[in-house]
Design a protein around this motif. Sequence first.
Motif, PDB file in Angstrom:
ATOM      1  N   MET A  74       0.823  -1.202   0.000  1.00  0.00           N
ATOM      2  CA  MET A  74       0.000   0.000   0.000  1.00  0.00           C
ATOM      3  C   MET A  74       0.861   1.258   0.000  1.00  0.00           C
ATOM      4  N   GLU A  75       2.000   1.198   0.698  1.00  0.00           N
ATOM      5  CA  GLU A  75       2.895   2.352   0.766  1.00  0.00           C
ATOM      6  C   GLU A  75       3.910   2.372  -0.376  1.00  0.00           C
ATOM      7  N   LYS A  76       3.798   1.398  -1.279  1.00  0.00           N
ATOM      8  CA  LYS A  76       4.653   1.286  -2.453  1.00  0.00           C
ATOM      9  C   LYS A  76       6.139   1.112  -2.089  1.00  0.00           C
ATOM     10  N   ARG A  77       6.361   0.464  -0.942  1.00  0.00           N
ATOM     11  CA  ARG A  77       7.732   0.125  -0.574  1.00  0.00           C
ATOM     12  C   ARG A  77       8.178  -1.162  -1.247  1.00  0.00           C
ATOM     13  N   SER A  78       7.208  -1.979  -1.651  1.00  0.00           N
ATOM     14  CA  SER A  78       7.498  -3.251  -2.306  1.00  0.00           C
ATOM     15  C   SER A  78       6.585  -3.433  -3.510  1.00  0.00           C
ATOM     16  N   ALA A  79       7.103  -4.137  -4.503  1.00  0.00           N
ATOM     17  CA  ALA A  79       6.297  -4.486  -5.672  1.00  0.00           C
ATOM     18  C   ALA A  79       5.568  -5.804  -5.466  1.00  0.00           C
ATOM     19  N   LEU A  80       6.088  -6.598  -4.551  1.00  0.00           N
ATOM     20  CA  LEU A  80       5.576  -7.954  -4.350  1.00  0.00           C
ATOM     21  C   LEU A  80       5.635  -8.263  -2.857  1.00  0.00           C
ATOM     22  N   ALA A  81       4.692  -9.071  -2.381  1.00  0.00           N
ATOM     23  CA  ALA A  81       4.699  -9.451  -0.967  1.00  0.00           C
ATOM     24  C   ALA A  81       4.233 -10.896  -0.832  1.00  0.00           C
ATOM     25  N   ILE A  82       4.714 -11.540   0.228  1.00  0.00           N
ATOM     26  CA  ILE A  82       4.215 -12.852   0.619  1.00  0.00           C
ATOM     27  C   ILE A  82       3.447 -12.658   1.914  1.00  0.00           C
ATOM     28  N   VAL A  83       2.161 -12.952   1.869  1.00  0.00           N
ATOM     29  CA  VAL A  83       1.253 -12.702   2.990  1.00  0.00           C
ATOM     30  C   VAL A  83       0.784 -14.040   3.546  1.00  0.00           C
ATOM     31  N   ALA A 140       1.208 -11.580  -3.266  1.00  0.00           N
ATOM     32  CA  ALA A 140       0.348 -10.402  -3.362  1.00  0.00           C
ATOM     33  C   ALA A 140       1.042  -9.265  -4.097  1.00  0.00           C
ATOM     34  N   HIS A 141       0.253  -8.493  -4.836  1.00  0.00           N
ATOM     35  CA  HIS A 141       0.758  -7.275  -5.474  1.00  0.00           C
ATOM     36  C   HIS A 141      -0.401  -6.309  -5.684  1.00  0.00           C
ATOM     37  N   ARG A 142      -0.081  -5.067  -5.936  1.00  0.00           N
ATOM     38  CA  ARG A 142      -1.105  -4.063  -6.184  1.00  0.00           C
ATOM     39  C   ARG A 142      -1.773  -4.309  -7.537  1.00  0.00           C
ATOM     40  N   LEU A 143      -3.081  -4.120  -7.589  1.00  0.00           N
ATOM     41  CA  LEU A 143      -3.801  -4.304  -8.850  1.00  0.00           C
ATOM     42  C   LEU A 143      -3.356  -3.294  -9.907  1.00  0.00           C
ATOM     43  N   ASP A 144      -2.942  -2.112  -9.463  1.00  0.00           N
ATOM     44  CA  ASP A 144      -2.527  -1.090 -10.426  1.00  0.00           C
ATOM     45  C   ASP A 144      -1.044  -1.191 -10.786  1.00  0.00           C
ATOM     46  N   LYS A 145      -0.355  -2.218 -10.275  1.00  0.00           N
ATOM     47  CA  LYS A 145       1.061  -2.419 -10.577  1.00  0.00           C
ATOM     48  C   LYS A 145       1.284  -3.877 -10.977  1.00  0.00           C
ATOM     49  N   PRO A 146       1.028  -4.224 -12.243  1.00  0.00           N
ATOM     50  CA  PRO A 146       1.241  -5.608 -12.681  1.00  0.00           C
ATOM     51  C   PRO A 146       2.689  -6.034 -12.462  1.00  0.00           C
ATOM     52  N   LEU A 147       2.881  -7.321 -12.258  1.00  0.00           N
ATOM     53  CA  LEU A 147       4.215  -7.842 -12.019  1.00  0.00           C
ATOM     54  C   LEU A 147       5.091  -7.701 -13.264  1.00  0.00           C
ATOM     55  N   GLY A 148       6.323  -7.235 -13.073  1.00  0.00           N
ATOM     56  CA  GLY A 148       7.287  -7.152 -14.160  1.00  0.00           C
ATOM     57  C   GLY A 148       7.882  -8.515 -14.454  1.00  0.00           C
ATOM     58  N   PRO A 149       8.734  -8.616 -15.482  1.00  0.00           N
ATOM     59  CA  PRO A 149       9.321  -9.908 -15.881  1.00  0.00           C
ATOM     60  C   PRO A 149      10.086 -10.602 -14.758  1.00  0.00           C
ATOM     61  N   ALA A 150      10.886  -9.865 -14.005  1.00  0.00           N
ATOM     62  CA  ALA A 150      11.658 -10.487 -12.932  1.00  0.00           C
ATOM     63  C   ALA A 150      10.749 -10.975 -11.805  1.00  0.00           C
ATOM     64  N   ALA A 151       9.743 -10.182 -11.456  1.00  0.00           N
ATOM     65  CA  ALA A 151       8.795 -10.592 -10.421  1.00  0.00           C
ATOM     66  C   ALA A 151       8.024 -11.838 -10.859  1.00  0.00           C
ATOM     67  N   GLN A 152       7.664 -11.901 -12.133  1.00  0.00           N
ATOM     68  CA  GLN A 152       6.974 -13.082 -12.644  1.00  0.00           C
ATOM     69  C   GLN A 152       7.886 -14.305 -12.606  1.00  0.00           C
ATOM     70  N   ALA A 153       9.163 -14.099 -12.915  1.00  0.00           N
ATOM     71  CA  ALA A 153      10.124 -15.208 -12.868  1.00  0.00           C
ATOM     72  C   ALA A 153      10.295 -15.704 -11.435  1.00  0.00           C
ATOM     73  N   PHE A 154      10.331 -14.771 -10.477  1.00  0.00           N
ATOM     74  CA  PHE A 154      10.416 -15.155  -9.066  1.00  0.00           C
ATOM     75  C   PHE A 154       9.182 -15.955  -8.658  1.00  0.00           C
ATOM     76  N   ARG A 155       8.000 -15.485  -9.052  1.00  0.00           N
ATOM     77  CA  ARG A 155       6.764 -16.193  -8.715  1.00  0.00           C
ATOM     78  C   ARG A 155       6.788 -17.609  -9.250  1.00  0.00           C
ATOM     79  N   ARG A 156       7.202 -17.783 -10.518  1.00  0.00           N
ATOM     80  CA  ARG A 156       7.263 -19.128 -11.105  1.00  0.00           C
ATOM     81  C   ARG A 156       8.244 -20.011 -10.351  1.00  0.00           C
ATOM     82  N   ALA A 157       9.406 -19.454 -10.015  1.00  0.00           N
ATOM     83  CA  ALA A 157      10.415 -20.219  -9.286  1.00  0.00           C
ATOM     84  C   ALA A 157       9.903 -20.608  -7.902  1.00  0.00           C
TER      85      ALA A 157
END
Length: 302
Positions: free
Chosen positions: A141-150, A278-295
């Motif tokens: 919410m504070e845009k400190r992270s692009a991705l979170a594990i909740v 988890a990620h913000r709806l208005d901030k789609p995951l970038g290529p590296a974030a998607q690669a991390f998610r898959r891994a």
Amino acid sequence: MLSGLTLDQMRTFVTVVESGSFRSGAARLSRVQSAVSHSIANLELELGVALFDRSGHRPILTSEGQALLANVRDILLRVDAMRARALSIGDGVELELSLTVDTLFPIATIGAALAEMRIEYPTVSIRLAVEPLGGPIASLMEKRSALAIVVGEDFRDPRIALEAITSIEQVAVVSPGHPLALRPHGDIVGLPDLADHLQIVLSDPTSLSEGRSFGVLSPQTCRVGSQDTKHAMILAGLGWGRLPTWQVERDISDGRLRRLLANALGRNGQLASEAYVAHRLDKPLGPAAQAFRRALLRGLSR
């Protein structure tokens, strides 16, 4: 002044060293030998030192040339890294992957997924934080992270997209010397018994849990700021609490901790919570974030 130095001269120098001669270097660079010799001579002129001893059959690096070779290789490596990063930026790859992980989630699993991501995107930097309770959601919410594990269902926001990935099991534990551990084997610990003893609980670094209490059953509490501190205090015999199974299974098997059979803390003192990417709806995951998610998903499925 070294303003006349060029990357081409430096690459030619390294190629000659690696190939062993001006002739072999010229062949590797697909140039005539005179052009290679001219490039090296200009480099020597700019540096003000002789890089090669040409008195023998083959050119031999001088002591100055040997010393400067490491610098030249370092410069070329940095230039290549900069070029790779520029290409990545052009392809929309993140400069940095910022990630906040719930303290209940096994951090070794995160590390393995990040290492796998870096193989695919070696120029992406990483900023990793581990926070309890509302921390991961607040970081988004504070845009400190692009991705979170909740972990868990306590913190939700309609602006946050959640994807369930696994479940995290917690167990109620206490040190072997604690009064709650000295009860007869198999004895069920009731809520009044738990309330008679200090409970070790995590403090929320955010305001999201203001006015709310999660899993606090005793009026006597010791509030700590990290899961490792909570673990250490329970091991020390200060009080009881719930900890993730992945963190305490070795302590339990080795006798450093005892499980509490307390149905008020879940069946047999055991509770499973869902974990989400988890990620913000208005901030789609970038290529590296998607690669991390898959891994991460691959690692969890093994």
